[in-house]
Structure formats: structure tokens, C-alpha cells
Design a protein around this motif. Structure first.
Motif, PDB file in Angstrom:
ATOM      1  N   UNK A 192       0.795  -1.219   0.000  1.00  0.00           N
ATOM      2  CA  UNK A 192       0.000   0.000   0.000  1.00  0.00           C
ATOM      3  C   UNK A 192       0.836   1.281   0.000  1.00  0.00           C
ATOM      4  N   UNK A 193       2.040   1.229   0.549  1.00  0.00           N
ATOM      5  CA  UNK A 193       2.866   2.429   0.690  1.00  0.00           C
ATOM      6  C   UNK A 193       4.173   2.230  -0.072  1.00  0.00           C
ATOM      7  N   UNK A 194       4.386   3.046  -1.095  1.00  0.00           N
ATOM      8  CA  UNK A 194       5.594   2.890  -1.905  1.00  0.00           C
ATOM      9  C   UNK A 194       6.849   3.315  -1.147  1.00  0.00           C
ATOM     10  N   UNK A 236      17.008   0.432   9.539  1.00  0.00           N
ATOM     11  CA  UNK A 236      16.431   1.369  10.511  1.00  0.00           C
ATOM     12  C   UNK A 236      15.602   2.474   9.838  1.00  0.00           C
ATOM     13  N   UNK A 237      15.970   2.882   8.626  1.00  0.00           N
ATOM     14  CA  UNK A 237      15.183   3.884   7.902  1.00  0.00           C
ATOM     15  C   UNK A 237      13.815   3.317   7.522  1.00  0.00           C
ATOM     16  N   UNK A 238      13.781   2.038   7.109  1.00  0.00           N
ATOM     17  CA  UNK A 238      12.498   1.393   6.812  1.00  0.00           C
ATOM     18  C   UNK A 238      11.617   1.347   8.059  1.00  0.00           C
ATOM     19  N   UNK A 239      12.230   1.091   9.198  1.00  0.00           N
ATOM     20  CA  UNK A 239      11.469   1.020  10.441  1.00  0.00           C
ATOM     21  C   UNK A 239      10.923   2.393  10.820  1.00  0.00           C
ATOM     22  N   UNK A 240      11.674   3.455  10.539  1.00  0.00           N
ATOM     23  CA  UNK A 240      11.164   4.808  10.786  1.00  0.00           C
ATOM     24  C   UNK A 240       9.955   5.103   9.902  1.00  0.00           C
ATOM     25  N   UNK A 241      10.012   4.683   8.642  1.00  0.00           N
ATOM     26  CA  UNK A 241       8.862   4.857   7.741  1.00  0.00           C
ATOM     27  C   UNK A 241       7.681   4.055   8.274  1.00  0.00           C
ATOM     28  N   UNK A 242       7.940   2.826   8.714  1.00  0.00           N
ATOM     29  CA  UNK A 242       6.871   1.994   9.260  1.00  0.00           C
ATOM     30  C   UNK A 242       6.280   2.631  10.514  1.00  0.00           C
ATOM     31  N   UNK A 289      -7.249   6.628   7.381  1.00  0.00           N
ATOM     32  CA  UNK A 289      -7.435   5.524   6.447  1.00  0.00           C
ATOM     33  C   UNK A 289      -6.121   5.346   5.694  1.00  0.00           C
ATOM     34  N   UNK A 290      -5.995   4.237   5.003  1.00  0.00           N
ATOM     35  CA  UNK A 290      -4.752   3.996   4.260  1.00  0.00           C
ATOM     36  C   UNK A 290      -4.556   5.043   3.164  1.00  0.00           C
ATOM     37  N   UNK A 291      -5.593   5.377   2.362  1.00  0.00           N
ATOM     38  CA  UNK A 291      -5.375   6.452   1.377  1.00  0.00           C
ATOM     39  C   UNK A 291      -5.056   7.803   2.044  1.00  0.00           C
ATOM     40  N   UNK A 292      -5.669   8.077   3.183  1.00  0.00           N
ATOM     41  CA  UNK A 292      -5.375   9.325   3.890  1.00  0.00           C
ATOM     42  C   UNK A 292      -3.950   9.361   4.409  1.00  0.00           C
ATOM     43  N   UNK A 293      -3.486   8.238   4.945  1.00  0.00           N
ATOM     44  CA  UNK A 293      -2.108   8.167   5.438  1.00  0.00           C
ATOM     45  C   UNK A 293      -1.124   8.282   4.275  1.00  0.00           C
ATOM     46  N   UNK A 294      -1.455   7.675   3.127  1.00  0.00           N
ATOM     47  CA  UNK A 294      -0.595   7.760   1.949  1.00  0.00           C
ATOM     48  C   UNK A 294      -0.459   9.214   1.494  1.00  0.00           C
ATOM     49  N   UNK A 295      -1.595   9.938   1.456  1.00  0.00           N
ATOM     50  CA  UNK A 295      -1.560  11.351   1.067  1.00  0.00           C
ATOM     51  C   UNK A 295      -0.763  12.182   2.065  1.00  0.00           C
TER      52      UNK A 295
END
Length: 120
Positions: A35-37, A53-59, A72-78
Motif C-alpha cells: 500500500x505504501x511505496x 532502521x530507515x524502513x522502520x522509521x517509515x513503518x 485511512x490507508x489512502x489518507x495516510x498515503x496522502x
């Protein structure tokens, strides 16, 4: 020359370690990858996901938005696309304030318990 203990930090984490750190299912971690590029872990030769560790910060940012803030997932993506770096700073501040609050609450409990234990 004396031996100096080095502080060794892990460079890669498995999907199980990431899921355990956030107390979520591994399937959720895999789902958010689709869902998140911004969340694209490396793969080992065997195909296992290896999170930096950078991936974990994004997560952590995605987790904060979806699970803690209720996006929502689209809201978080935006939100990630619009305010990525600013959002990380805000999340760091919120997390440090939560730690301070937890410390103060535990300190208050100790003071209350010590006050009740002492007879007047």
C-alpha cells in the motif's frame, strides 16, 4: 592498547522483528508494503525481507498515522506524500512527550504510595 567495547547496532531486521516491535501481525507489515511505496525493504538471496532502521522509521510513521491517529490507508498515503519530513519530527515530539508523561505518572504513583505509607 586496551580493548574498547563497541556499540553494535543491527543494520537489518527481519519481518518478525519488525512485527514484534510494533505488536502487529507479519501479514500487516507485508500488506502495508503493497500500500505504501515508501516502504520497500531489501530482500536477501532467499527472498526474505530485510528492514533497515530507515524502513522502520517509515513503518513507525505509517503505524502512527493508521493505528494511533485513525487515518485511512489512502489518507495516510496522502499525508506521507505531502508532509513526510515534517510528520516524522512531529511524531518524534509526540513520542518523547508520551515517555515524559509516563515517567511523571509513575513518579506521582510513587509519591502517593510513599505519602500513604508514612503515618502522621
Amino acid at each position: 592498547m586496551p580493548y574498547k567495547e563497541r556499540n553494535i547496532e543491527k543494520q537489518y531486521f527481519t519481518i518478525g522483528e519488525v512485527a514484534a516491535q510494533f505488536k502487529v501481525a507479519e501479514s500487516l507489515v507485508r500488506f502495508w508494503e503493497t500500500e505504501f511505496e515508501e516502504l520497500r525493504p531489501r530482500r536477501s538471496k532467499k527472498g526474505n525481507r530485510l528492514y533497515t532502521p530507515q524502513d522502520i522509521e517509515v513503518f513507525r510513521t505509517i503505524y502512527h498515522l493508521v493505528k494511533e491517529r485513525g487515518y485511512t490507508i489512502p489518507g495516510a498515503r496522502d499525508m506521507l506524500k505531502q508532509k513526510g519530513p515534517q510528520l516524522k519530527e512531529k511524531i518524534d515530539v509526540v513520542q518523547s512527550l508520551e515517555k515524559v508523561r509516563a515517567f511523571l505518572v509513575s513518579l506521582k504513583k510513587e509519591v502517593d504510595a510513599a505519602g500513604k505509607a508514612e503515618p502522621e
